[in-house]
Design an enzyme around this catalytic site. Sequence first.
Site, PDB file in Angstrom:
ATOM      1  N   TYR A 103       0.828  -1.216   0.000  1.00  0.00           N
ATOM      2  CA  TYR A 103       0.000   0.000   0.000  1.00  0.00           C
ATOM      3  C   TYR A 103       0.858   1.261   0.000  1.00  0.00           C
ATOM      4  CZ  TYR A 103      -4.466  -2.189  -0.163  1.00  0.00           C
ATOM      5  OH  TYR A 103      -5.547  -2.887  -0.623  1.00  0.00           O
ATOM      6  N   VAL A 138      -9.290   4.614  -5.038  1.00  0.00           N
ATOM      7  CA  VAL A 138      -8.723   4.949  -3.724  1.00  0.00           C
ATOM      8  C   VAL A 138      -7.527   5.890  -3.893  1.00  0.00           C
ATOM      9  CG1 VAL A 138      -9.494   2.791  -2.650  1.00  0.00           C
ATOM     10  CG2 VAL A 138      -7.241   2.865  -3.743  1.00  0.00           C
ATOM     11  N   ASP A 139      -7.337   6.414  -5.118  1.00  0.00           N
ATOM     12  CA  ASP A 139      -6.114   7.183  -5.405  1.00  0.00           C
ATOM     13  C   ASP A 139      -6.170   8.649  -4.979  1.00  0.00           C
ATOM     14  OD1 ASP A 139      -7.631   8.466  -7.439  1.00  0.00           O
ATOM     15  OD2 ASP A 139      -6.955   7.049  -8.957  1.00  0.00           O
ATOM     16  N   HIS A 154     -14.892   2.903  -2.008  1.00  0.00           N
ATOM     17  CA  HIS A 154     -13.932   1.865  -1.611  1.00  0.00           C
ATOM     18  C   HIS A 154     -12.845   2.418  -0.689  1.00  0.00           C
ATOM     19  CE1 HIS A 154     -15.082  -0.811  -5.318  1.00  0.00           C
ATOM     20  NE2 HIS A 154     -15.958  -0.856  -4.341  1.00  0.00           N
ATOM     21  N   CYS A 187      -7.740   2.470  12.819  1.00  0.00           N
ATOM     22  CA  CYS A 187      -7.127   1.659  13.863  1.00  0.00           C
ATOM     23  C   CYS A 187      -7.813   0.290  13.928  1.00  0.00           C
ATOM     24  CB  CYS A 187      -7.237   2.374  15.213  1.00  0.00           C
ATOM     25  SG  CYS A 187      -6.547   1.378  16.555  1.00  0.00           S
ATOM     26  N   CYS A 225      -9.339   0.327  17.929  1.00  0.00           N
ATOM     27  CA  CYS A 225     -10.448   1.197  18.367  1.00  0.00           C
ATOM     28  C   CYS A 225     -11.279   1.729  17.203  1.00  0.00           C
ATOM     29  CB  CYS A 225      -9.922   2.341  19.233  1.00  0.00           C
ATOM     30  SG  CYS A 225      -8.990   3.595  18.304  1.00  0.00           S
ATOM     31  N   CYS A 263      -1.841   3.694  16.341  1.00  0.00           N
ATOM     32  CA  CYS A 263      -2.868   4.678  16.705  1.00  0.00           C
ATOM     33  C   CYS A 263      -2.380   5.594  17.834  1.00  0.00           C
ATOM     34  CB  CYS A 263      -4.111   3.913  17.153  1.00  0.00           C
ATOM     35  SG  CYS A 263      -5.478   4.935  17.650  1.00  0.00           S
ATOM     36  N   ASN A 322     -16.010   4.874 -21.973  1.00  0.00           N
ATOM     37  CA  ASN A 322     -15.077   3.755 -21.805  1.00  0.00           C
ATOM     38  C   ASN A 322     -14.600   3.320 -23.196  1.00  0.00           C
ATOM     39  OD1 ASN A 322     -13.892   1.149 -21.151  1.00  0.00           O
ATOM     40  ND2 ASN A 322     -15.086   1.181 -19.270  1.00  0.00           N
ATOM     41  N   PRO A 323     -13.302   3.098 -23.376  1.00  0.00           N
ATOM     42  CA  PRO A 323     -12.848   2.634 -24.693  1.00  0.00           C
ATOM     43  C   PRO A 323     -13.381   1.239 -25.038  1.00  0.00           C
ATOM     44  CG  PRO A 323     -10.965   3.233 -23.285  1.00  0.00           C
ATOM     45  CD  PRO A 323     -12.196   3.308 -22.435  1.00  0.00           C
TER      46      PRO A 323
END
Length: 256
Positions: free
Chosen positions: A70, A106-107, A129, A137, A140, A161, A227-228
Amino acid sequence: MNTDPLDIERGRDLLADARSVIILTGAGISAESGIPTFRGEEGLWRNFRAEELATPEAFARDPRLVWEWYDLRRQKVLECAPNAAHDRIAEWLTRNEGVVLATQNVDGLHERAWLDVGQVDGGRLLEIHGTLFRVRCTACGRESPHREPVDSSSPDTLPHCEACGGLLRPAVVWFGEALDPAIIGGAFEAAEGADVCVVVGTSAVVQPAASLATVTRETGGRIIEINPESTPLTPICDVSLRGTAVACVPALLSDI
Ligand code: OAD
């Protein structure tokens, strides 16, 4: 690829008459920023095994490996910039309060583009997403922004955390996890009330995101797809623009 100008005009007419619009985006909108999609030729899920990197089990088994991956994705994304499609959508959002943007990405590029032109309205940017740039965390549940590089050389150097000392994880949705009900609920509400759903750069195979367009259609709205390639949504689209996001989004949204 040859997008018929008449199709662009038909799409623009639909949007000019619309009071409420939902835009649904997927990895394809960021492809021209240099970020790989998931299922294309160089797609992430072709080169990496999702079950080893993007599941709660993988994180429990080897949090260092998951964080390493990530962090790498984060660093790569930070080297990329929003493209003309993100920019055009951001500018459109600032001018039209009836537009909601639901992204599977998520970018963080939609947020960056919007910040460049104005203040982000969290109720109208739904990152269904999650995002690479927040953490949660595992003990918690507290969430916070997080952009710093992660040192995954040992379990102790992973982020922890501030409140309870628990291990932090990326605040993204992994395979087998439920979506945040408030966020996906907001997206379905927008889809139900939308006169038009504009779908950009998604293979439309991951649920429930892919159903957003179907819901707009079932409640009397129209669908415009950019969309292609064709997708499972193509047969129910009113307008299909067979081109890239950068080629089509600015042309579709300029001056309306
Ligand atoms: P995919 O990789 O499944 O699909 C990308 C789509 O973008 C394809 O339909 C391409 O034809 C299209 N595309 C490629 N280049 C494009 C361009 N320049 N302009 C416009 N479209 C282009 O990505 P998603 O549909 O976003 O989930 O994938 C959905 C979800 O699957 C992701 O959010 C991720 C993944 O597993 C999670 O991580 C939870």
